[in-house]
Design a protein around this motif. Structure first.
Motif, PDB file in Angstrom:
ATOM      1  N   ARG A  18       0.856  -1.186   0.000  1.00 36.71           N
ATOM      2  CA  ARG A  18       0.000   0.000   0.000  1.00 36.71           C
ATOM      3  C   ARG A  18       0.887   1.230   0.000  1.00 36.71           C
ATOM      4  NH1 ARG A  18      -4.525  -0.943   4.494  1.00 36.71           N
ATOM      5  NH2 ARG A  18      -5.840  -2.384   3.319  1.00 36.71           N
ATOM      6  N   LEU A  61      -3.126   4.317  -2.223  1.00 43.90           N
ATOM      7  CA  LEU A  61      -4.033   4.856  -1.222  1.00 43.90           C
ATOM      8  C   LEU A  61      -4.175   6.350  -1.445  1.00 43.90           C
ATOM      9  CD1 LEU A  61      -2.652   3.141   2.007  1.00 43.90           C
ATOM     10  CD2 LEU A  61      -4.626   2.455   0.657  1.00 43.90           C
ATOM     11  N   ASP A  65      -7.635   7.873   2.513  1.00 44.21           N
ATOM     12  CA  ASP A  65      -7.759   6.480   2.947  1.00 44.21           C
ATOM     13  C   ASP A  65      -6.987   6.260   4.243  1.00 44.21           C
ATOM     14  OD1 ASP A  65      -9.221   5.847   0.692  1.00 44.21           O
ATOM     15  OD2 ASP A  65      -7.508   5.031  -0.408  1.00 44.21           O
TER      16      ASP A  65
END
Length: 85
Positions: A18, A61, A65
């Motif tokens: 991520r 992301l 987020d």
């Protein structure tokens, strides 16, 4: 846990990375040499580590987020700012 610790302790077969840093995103998805000056060694080390994980993918992301890594980085920076005991 960082990528190096993950590889040292386990043998992951899949990994979702991520990322929200535009510097990293431009480097990963830019399809060319590192796009930012001075990240060559870092970029090569990450690529080498990820090559050991058969199925890895990147997930972008958005700033809105939730990202638990941000909280961990903040705590780490706070601890580092305290200096040696």
């Amino acid at each position: 846990m960082g990528l190096s610790e993950l590889l040292a302790r386990y043998e992951p077969r899949r990994l979702e990375v991520r990322i929200d840093s535009m510097t990293v995103i431009r480097d990963v998805w830019g399809g060319e040499d590192p796009t930012e000056p001075g990240v060559d060694g870092y970029s090569e080390a990450v690529a080498g580590a990820l090559s050991e994980i058969p199925a890895h993918r990147y997930t972008h992301l958005a700033d809105s987020d939730p990202n638990p890594a941000d909280a961990l980085a903040t705590v780490g920076a706070d601890i580092a700012a305290l200096g040696p005991g």
